[in-house]
Design a protein around this motif. Structure first.
Motif, short mmCIF file in Angstrom:
data_model
loop_
_atom_site.label_atom_id
_atom_site.label_comp_id
_atom_site.label_asym_id
_atom_site.label_seq_id
_atom_site.Cartn_x
_atom_site.Cartn_y
_atom_site.Cartn_z
N LEU A 188 39.02 36.69 39.07
CA LEU A 188 40.16 36.78 38.16
C LEU A 188 41.47 36.78 38.94
N GLY A 189 42.46 36.13 38.38
CA GLY A 189 43.79 36.11 38.98
C GLY A 189 44.83 35.83 37.92
N PRO A 190 46.11 35.76 38.32
CA PRO A 190 47.17 35.53 37.33
C PRO A 190 46.99 34.22 36.56
N SER A 191 46.45 33.18 37.22
CA SER A 191 46.34 31.89 36.55
C SER A 191 44.94 31.30 36.64
N ARG A 192 43.94 32.16 36.78
CA ARG A 192 42.58 31.63 36.88
C ARG A 192 41.58 32.66 36.36
N SER A 193 40.48 32.17 35.89
CA SER A 193 39.39 33.03 35.45
C SER A 193 38.10 32.22 35.48
N GLU A 210 18.07 34.90 43.31
CA GLU A 210 18.09 34.04 44.50
C GLU A 210 19.14 32.95 44.28
N GLU A 211 20.39 33.36 44.17
CA GLU A 211 21.45 32.41 43.87
C GLU A 211 22.68 32.71 44.72
N VAL A 212 23.53 31.70 44.88
CA VAL A 212 24.73 31.82 45.71
C VAL A 212 25.96 31.54 44.85
N PHE A 213 27.00 32.33 45.03
CA PHE A 213 28.26 32.09 44.33
C PHE A 213 29.39 31.93 45.34
N TYR A 214 30.09 30.81 45.26
CA TYR A 214 31.29 30.59 46.06
C TYR A 214 32.47 30.38 45.13
N PHE A 215 33.61 30.97 45.48
CA PHE A 215 34.85 30.77 44.74
C PHE A 215 35.91 30.30 45.73
N GLU A 216 36.56 29.16 45.44
CA GLU A 216 37.60 28.65 46.33
C GLU A 216 38.94 29.27 45.99
N VAL A 217 39.64 29.63 47.05
CA VAL A 217 41.01 30.14 46.92
C VAL A 217 41.89 29.20 47.71
N THR A 218 42.67 28.33 47.03
CA THR A 218 43.43 27.28 47.71
C THR A 218 44.80 27.80 48.12
N ARG A 219 45.21 27.42 49.37
CA ARG A 219 46.53 27.81 49.88
C ARG A 219 47.62 27.02 49.18
N PRO A 220 48.84 27.55 49.04
CA PRO A 220 49.98 26.77 48.49
C PRO A 220 50.29 25.59 49.41
N VAL A 235 45.82 37.74 48.10
CA VAL A 235 44.57 38.47 47.87
C VAL A 235 44.79 39.60 46.87
N ASP A 236 45.97 40.23 46.92
CA ASP A 236 46.25 41.34 46.02
C ASP A 236 46.20 40.94 44.56
N LYS A 237 46.44 39.65 44.30
CA LYS A 237 46.49 39.21 42.91
C LYS A 237 45.12 38.82 42.36
N LEU A 238 44.11 38.88 43.20
CA LEU A 238 42.78 38.46 42.79
C LEU A 238 41.84 39.67 42.68
N LEU A 264 40.24 42.15 45.49
CA LEU A 264 39.88 41.53 46.77
C LEU A 264 40.65 42.12 47.95
N ARG A 265 41.61 42.96 47.67
CA ARG A 265 42.33 43.58 48.78
C ARG A 265 41.44 44.54 49.57
#
Length: 824
Positions: A188-193, A210-220, A235-238, A264-265
């Motif tokens: 979760l973040g200000p503009s994503r869910s 038995e599963e894997v979860f990856y979430f991408e966090v893209t740089r500006p 990170v503080d916003k997620l 995530l902080r």
């Protein structure tokens, strides 16, 4: 477990991968907690809408969401008074001790009014105190339990070839005997869910994914530095949210089991975080009800938590206790001193009886303290009538040793009374217009006769340990009061009738003869029967004088025949005769316990399915059977003589709680009970009814035989002998799961709590007034027959308790140093 293969390549944009792992672990808690709850009353419950504003309310006691006790229904009241005590052992960890108030309407439907939930860590705050608690609203979204272990990693990654195993949670609630959980993981973040789901795991409350979860966090894109750092504000916003759901086929959708939200902080500089989290209620899940509108509940909670050391730590105190029967006078013994310093004799009696039963020394101990009490009694009519240590110890012994005896003797007729619902009201004031007084009297007389006969003909089945104790009571009373010819009977009847059979008839649910309180009409019938049986067993000279109510005195005229007194005396003679009585076989099958549980197929066919199914289980003194539903023919029948052992089954076998195994010559039947208290009840009664089997095992496998080997010892042969000793047995027709060290630990805790009284008792022994002057008032509460001997024992007790106190302090200090927040 984790194996992360990460490759760094050139890319036009930098990404982070947040990987989430829900780890599984089996927790073993080396203690058993105990709760005593005095459920007193509720007040100011909201009125029922409509002209009839009164409610029919009852209260349940729950460990998290497992109901373990239910009070009687109090009819037509908004301030119901219960006044019931409930004690339970807690063989697992829990988060909340909860109390729910339910209302039963005219259609016998139950709706919740409110609840009180006390956190485990807050129980000591309310320990031993009468406290009013405000009722809170009940919401499906707030009813959560269980925990989850999260591992979070933040790393620069372009590939998706990472492999993460063992993503789990633990301790989810069992819904209708099972749980089909899945997890929804969201970033979760200000503009994503983003949300991702695991597969559903069937019939387990400890799921493993038995599963894997990856979430991408893209740089500006505006970021131009070649040196790559994570900006702290990004990170503080997620936050990561994990919600657990129970998959359901119902039209109402899946059931929410709990969730956790982690910012995530927490990853910090290392970019790695792992910790245990308790699942929490859903945000804004509560009902919009003003709390003060729901009323209040008054409770007195006594909670003990035992931290048990290895056996050698308890040797000094245990030896002092077990030597008590040999101390002269017995009032100077360690066990008697414990009874003197405790606020209530019951506190001392429970661990003392269990300890002496465990070591086979209960009869000489009770004989010694009973003999001393009889010698202090002046009037034979008051013998054993007080709440002395002797009375409480005999009560507790009968409760433990005589439970199976009660089941065999009373349960069939009690079940019949509760099922037939015959009217037995003989008070003309309470008689309903549609009822006939003569018919009711005849119904009541029939029931009293039936119960009186089953009791007075059950002497050969009375447990040996009870017979030996009654023989000792009889001999002491007859020697002390030689003029009174009936005292040898009244000394025994004051226990077997007044404190054993009569209370069991009055409150069958407290003696495990019925699962819940009888309805009010049946409860009234049982009250009248109990009063009559109590009087018949008392052998009092003037029967009618025992009744305050004229209608009871008139009813008792039916039983003013010599044959009833003769039957009582013959029964008392039989159960108070020295010598061992063999258990006689009972030709008629007697139902001891029944109910729905879940069993795993036994796999009689080589290629048959071994799945779990809900079945109706039934136990008699002849066989243990299960049926598809109640009343149908048995699908499987296990003769009692074929039960070689009944033991708990470790959770790791099937990732299911509250499981036990009934071991037979060729296979084991694996069963899951509905809750931890019911599992304990089934294990206890199955063990007791099969304890005399000649081929009982001495060892067993605590885990299941799966995938070609035993999970516990890894042996491949399904006929391999057990790797763990079976639960220790006891002589004298009783089988108890007693830990002698734990009972000694409890006794240490009592001595530690009442150390001030111990010191005061030492002062009393050392005071000159005790030796040759009048007793000082401040010391008059202690029984001290021999000051010198008592002082010597007290000194040894204080020394043993102080040594254990130092060991406890060291243990707590070391544990605090090693404790990491979020660890198991």
């Amino acid at each position: 477990m984790r194996n992360n293969n990460t490759t760094h390549t050139a890319a036009s944009s930098q990404c982070y991968a947040v990987s989430v792992t829900l780890h599984y672990t089996i927790l073993w808690v080396p203690r058993v907690d105990g709760n005593t709850i005095r459920n007193s009353e509720a007040k100011n419950i909201p009125p029922y809408p409509g002209p009839n504003r009164m409610r029919d309310c009852y209260c349940t006691v729950n460990l998290d969401q497992e109901e373990v006790f239910r009070t009687k229904i109090v009819e037509k009241s908004l301030c119901p008074f219960y006044g019931e005590d409930f004690y339970c052992e807690i063989p697992r960890s829990f988060r909340h001790l909860s109390f729910y108030i339910f209302d039963r309407d005219v259609f016998r439907r139950d709706s919740s009014i409110g609840k009180v939930a006390v956190k485990k860590e807050d129980l000591q705050k309310y320990h031993g105190k009468d406290t009013w608690f405000q009722l809170q609203p009940v919401s499906a979204d707030s009813e959560v339990q269980g925990k989850v272990h999260l591992e979070l990693r933040l790393s620069e990654v372009i590939t998706d070839s990472g492999v993460i195993n063992h993503k789990l949670c633990q301790g989810l609630p069992i819904v209708n005997g099972q749980c089909d959980p899945y997890a929804a993981v969201s970033l979760l973040g200000p503009s994503r869910s983003e949300a991702k789901k695991t597969k559903v795991k069937r019939k387990t409350n400890n799921p493993q994914y038995e599963e894997v979860f990856y979430f991408e966090v893209t740089r500006p894109l505006s970021h131009t530095k070649r040196q790559f750092d994570v900006e702290e504000e990004d990170v503080d916003k997620l936050a990561l949210r994990v919600d657990l759901w129970n998959a359901s086929n119902l039209k109402f959708g899946d059931e929410f089991l709990g969730g956790v939200r982690v910012p995530l902080r927490v990853l910090g500089q290392a970019g790695v975080h792992d910790a245990w989290y308790f699942l929490q209620p859903r945000e804004n899940g509560g009902k919009s009800v003003k709390v003060e509108e729901l009323g209040s509940l008054r409770l007195n909670i006594v909670y003990t938590e035992d931290h048990v050391f290895p056996s050698e730590h308890y040797t000094p105190l245990r030896d002092l206790l077990l030597h008590s029967a040999n101390v002269e006078p017995v009032s100077a013994s360690t066990a008697h001193v414990l009874g003197e310093v405790c606020r209530e004799k019951q506190e001392a009696a429970i661990p003392l009886v269990r300890l002496f039963l465990h070591y086979g020394k209960i009869v000489p101990f009770i004989s010694a303290i009973a003999h001393a009490e009889v010698n202090r009694t002046q009037d034979p009519n008051t013998i054993f009538r007080g709440n002395s240590l002797t009375s409480k110890c005999i009560d507790e012994t009968m409760k433990l040793a005589g439970m199976h005896y009660l089941q065999v003797t009373l349960k069939p007729i009690i079940d019949e009374i509760c099922t037939e619902h015959k009217s037995c009201e003989i008070d003309p004031v309470k008689l309903k217009e549609s009822e006939n007084l003569d018919t009711n009297r005849e119904n009541l007389r029939h029931y009293v006769d039936r119960i009186f006969n089953v009791i007075t003909t059950s002497g050969v089945r009375c447990p040996t340990v009870m017979c030996d104790i009654f023989f000792s009571l009889r001999e002491s009373a007859a020697t002390r009061f030689q003029v009174d010819q009936d005292v040898r009977y009244t000394a025994v009847s004051s226990f077997i009738f007044l404190r054993f059979f009569a209370p069991a008839i009055l409150s069958p649910n407290l003696f495990h003869l019925r699962p819940h309180h009888p309805d009010p009409a049946t409860s009234r019938t049982l009250t009248l029967i109990s009063k009559t049986i109590q009087t018949l067993g008392s052998l009092a000279k003037s029967k009618s004088a025992n009744f305050k109510e004229s209608y009871m005195a008139a009813f008792y005229d039916y039983f003013n025949e010599q044959k009833y007194a003769d039957a009582v005396k013959n029964f008392l003679d039989l159960i108070s005769t020295s010598g061992k009585w063999d258990q006689k076989s009972i030709e008629t099958p007697i139902m001891l316990k029944e109910g729905f549980m879940i069993k795993r197929a036994q796999g009689r066919n080589r290629f048959g399915m071994k799945n779990f199914k809900k079945r109706w289980f039934r136990l008699t003194n002849h066989e243990f059977t299960y049926h598809k539903t109640k009343g149908e023919c048995a699908l499987c029948s296990i003769p009692i003589e074929n039960i070689l052992a009944v033991e708990r089954l470790e959770e790791e076998s099937f990732k299911m709680k509250n499981m036990f195994q009934v071991i037979q010559p060729e296979r084991a039947l694996y069963i899951q009970a509905n809750n931890c208290v019911e599992a304990r009840d089934w294990i206890d009664i199955l063990t007791k009814v099969s304890q005399c089997n000649r081929k009982r095992l001495s060892t067993y496998h605590p885990s299941a035989y799966l995938n070609g080997h035993w999970l516990c010892c890894k042996l491949s042969a399904d006929t391999a002998p057990g790797c763990t000793p079976c639960t220790g047995g006891l002589p004298a027709n009783i089988q108890l799961d007693v830990d002698g060290d734990r009972e000694t630990e409890r006794i240490y805790s009592l001595f530690s709590t009442y150390m001030t009284k111990l010191i005061k008792m030492q002062e009393a022994c050392g005071s000159k007034s005790v030796y040759d002057g009048p007793e000082q008032e401040e010391y008059s509460s202690f029984v001290i027959d021999d000051p010198q001997e008592t002082y010597k024992i007290l000194k040894q007790i204080v020394s043993a308790v102080q040594t254990l106190e130092q060991q406890h302090t060291k243990y707590k200090r070391d544990k605090f140093k090693k404790t990491k927040i979020g660890s198991q």
